[in-house]
Design a protein around this motif. Structure first.
Motif, PDB file in Angstrom:
ATOM      1  N   GLY A 101      -7.594  -2.695 -11.135  1.00  0.00           N
ATOM      2  CA  GLY A 101      -8.393  -1.847 -10.261  1.00  0.00           C
ATOM      3  C   GLY A 101      -9.867  -1.957 -10.582  1.00  0.00           C
ATOM      4  O   GLY A 101     -10.280  -2.668 -11.494  1.00  0.00           O
ATOM      5  N   ALA A 150     -14.832  -5.854  -3.210  1.00  0.00           N
ATOM      6  CA  ALA A 150     -14.155  -6.503  -2.097  1.00  0.00           C
ATOM      7  C   ALA A 150     -14.216  -8.013  -2.268  1.00  0.00           C
ATOM      8  O   ALA A 150     -15.172  -8.552  -2.811  1.00  0.00           O
ATOM      9  CB  ALA A 150     -14.803  -6.090  -0.783  1.00  0.00           C
ATOM     10  N   ALA A 172      -9.151  -6.692   2.610  1.00  0.00           N
ATOM     11  CA  ALA A 172      -8.015  -6.347   1.743  1.00  0.00           C
ATOM     12  C   ALA A 172      -6.752  -6.207   2.581  1.00  0.00           C
ATOM     13  O   ALA A 172      -6.775  -5.672   3.687  1.00  0.00           O
ATOM     14  CB  ALA A 172      -8.300  -5.052   0.996  1.00  0.00           C
ATOM     15  N   SER A 179      -8.517 -12.656  -3.261  1.00  0.00           N
ATOM     16  CA  SER A 179      -7.821 -11.725  -2.369  1.00  0.00           C
ATOM     17  C   SER A 179      -7.760 -10.350  -3.016  1.00  0.00           C
ATOM     18  O   SER A 179      -7.655 -10.221  -4.235  1.00  0.00           O
ATOM     19  CB  SER A 179      -6.396 -12.203  -2.082  1.00  0.00           C
ATOM     20  N   ARG A 180      -7.832  -9.328  -2.203  1.00  0.00           N
ATOM     21  CA  ARG A 180      -7.724  -7.949  -2.680  1.00  0.00           C
ATOM     22  C   ARG A 180      -6.604  -7.267  -1.923  1.00  0.00           C
ATOM     23  O   ARG A 180      -6.307  -7.593  -0.777  1.00  0.00           O
ATOM     24  CB  ARG A 180      -9.042  -7.182  -2.464  1.00  0.00           C
ATOM     25  N   TRP A 181      -6.002  -6.291  -2.583  1.00  0.00           N
ATOM     26  CA  TRP A 181      -4.884  -5.551  -2.012  1.00  0.00           C
ATOM     27  C   TRP A 181      -5.207  -4.071  -2.078  1.00  0.00           C
ATOM     28  O   TRP A 181      -5.769  -3.599  -3.055  1.00  0.00           O
ATOM     29  CB  TRP A 181      -3.609  -5.840  -2.809  1.00  0.00           C
ATOM     30  N   SER A 182      -4.820  -3.334  -1.061  1.00  0.00           N
ATOM     31  CA  SER A 182      -5.031  -1.888  -1.077  1.00  0.00           C
ATOM     32  C   SER A 182      -3.701  -1.193  -1.337  1.00  0.00           C
ATOM     33  O   SER A 182      -2.669  -1.567  -0.789  1.00  0.00           O
ATOM     34  CB  SER A 182      -5.637  -1.417   0.252  1.00  0.00           C
ATOM     35  N   SER A 183      -3.746  -0.220  -2.226  1.00  0.00           N
ATOM     36  CA  SER A 183      -2.563   0.553  -2.574  1.00  0.00           C
ATOM     37  C   SER A 183      -3.021   1.915  -3.072  1.00  0.00           C
ATOM     38  O   SER A 183      -3.905   1.995  -3.936  1.00  0.00           O
ATOM     39  CB  SER A 183      -1.764  -0.167  -3.663  1.00  0.00           C
ATOM     40  N   ARG A 231      -6.798   2.689  -3.258  1.00  0.00           N
ATOM     41  CA  ARG A 231      -7.664   1.921  -4.159  1.00  0.00           C
ATOM     42  C   ARG A 231      -7.548   0.432  -3.857  1.00  0.00           C
ATOM     43  O   ARG A 231      -6.572  -0.016  -3.268  1.00  0.00           O
ATOM     44  CB  ARG A 231      -7.263   2.159  -5.613  1.00  0.00           C
ATOM     45  N   LEU A 232      -8.526  -0.307  -4.315  1.00  0.00           N
ATOM     46  CA  LEU A 232      -8.572  -1.748  -4.141  1.00  0.00           C
ATOM     47  C   LEU A 232      -8.180  -2.419  -5.453  1.00  0.00           C
ATOM     48  O   LEU A 232      -8.625  -1.996  -6.530  1.00  0.00           O
ATOM     49  CB  LEU A 232     -10.008  -2.132  -3.771  1.00  0.00           C
ATOM     50  N   TYR A 233      -7.337  -3.457  -5.390  1.00  0.00           N
ATOM     51  CA  TYR A 233      -6.861  -4.149  -6.586  1.00  0.00           C
ATOM     52  C   TYR A 233      -6.958  -5.657  -6.421  1.00  0.00           C
ATOM     53  O   TYR A 233      -6.759  -6.188  -5.326  1.00  0.00           O
ATOM     54  CB  TYR A 233      -5.380  -3.834  -6.853  1.00  0.00           C
TER      55      TYR A 233
END
Length: 107
Positions: free
Chosen positions: A28, A32, A37, A78-82, A85-87
């Motif tokens: 975390g 971006a 994301a 690449s970013r992932w949202s969960s 939050r952005l990871y």
């Protein structure tokens, strides 16, 4: 390539390392990436085991299949949202002496 050619052969009796399980490392506090994301559609990344690296989850069964599907086409930035939050997410294998995410903090 010259470096690889100078490497010694593996000692006799050495077996090829085959990871028993991959893990998800969700880091975390990242900015971006260069693409929007993507939503992380599996178990929330916040539920991973907290380690000094950030949050780890060992992948098995349907979770492994789903994560590999999400990873297809992902880029290093690449970013992932969960969970709002952005990871940044990577998929490191568990090494032979690692059986759970808690083993990663022993080092």
């Amino acid at each position: 390539m010259a470096y690889v050619e100078r490497l010694a052969d593996a000692p006799r009796g050495t077996r090829e390392f085959r990871p028993t399980a991959p893990a998800v490392l969700a880091t975390g506090g990242v900015g971006a990436g260069s693409v929007p994301a993507a939503p992380w559609s599996l178990r929330p990344l916040t539920e991973g085991i907290r380690t000094r690296e950030d949050r780890y989850t060992v992948l098995t069964g349907d979770t492994l299949t789903g994560a590999l599907g999400l990873a297809r086409g992902a880029r290093q930035d690449s970013r992932w949202s969960s969970g709002g939050r952005l990871y940044a997410v990577s998929f490191p294998p568990l090494l032979p002496d690692e059986h759970t995410c808690r083993d990663l903090d022993v080092r």
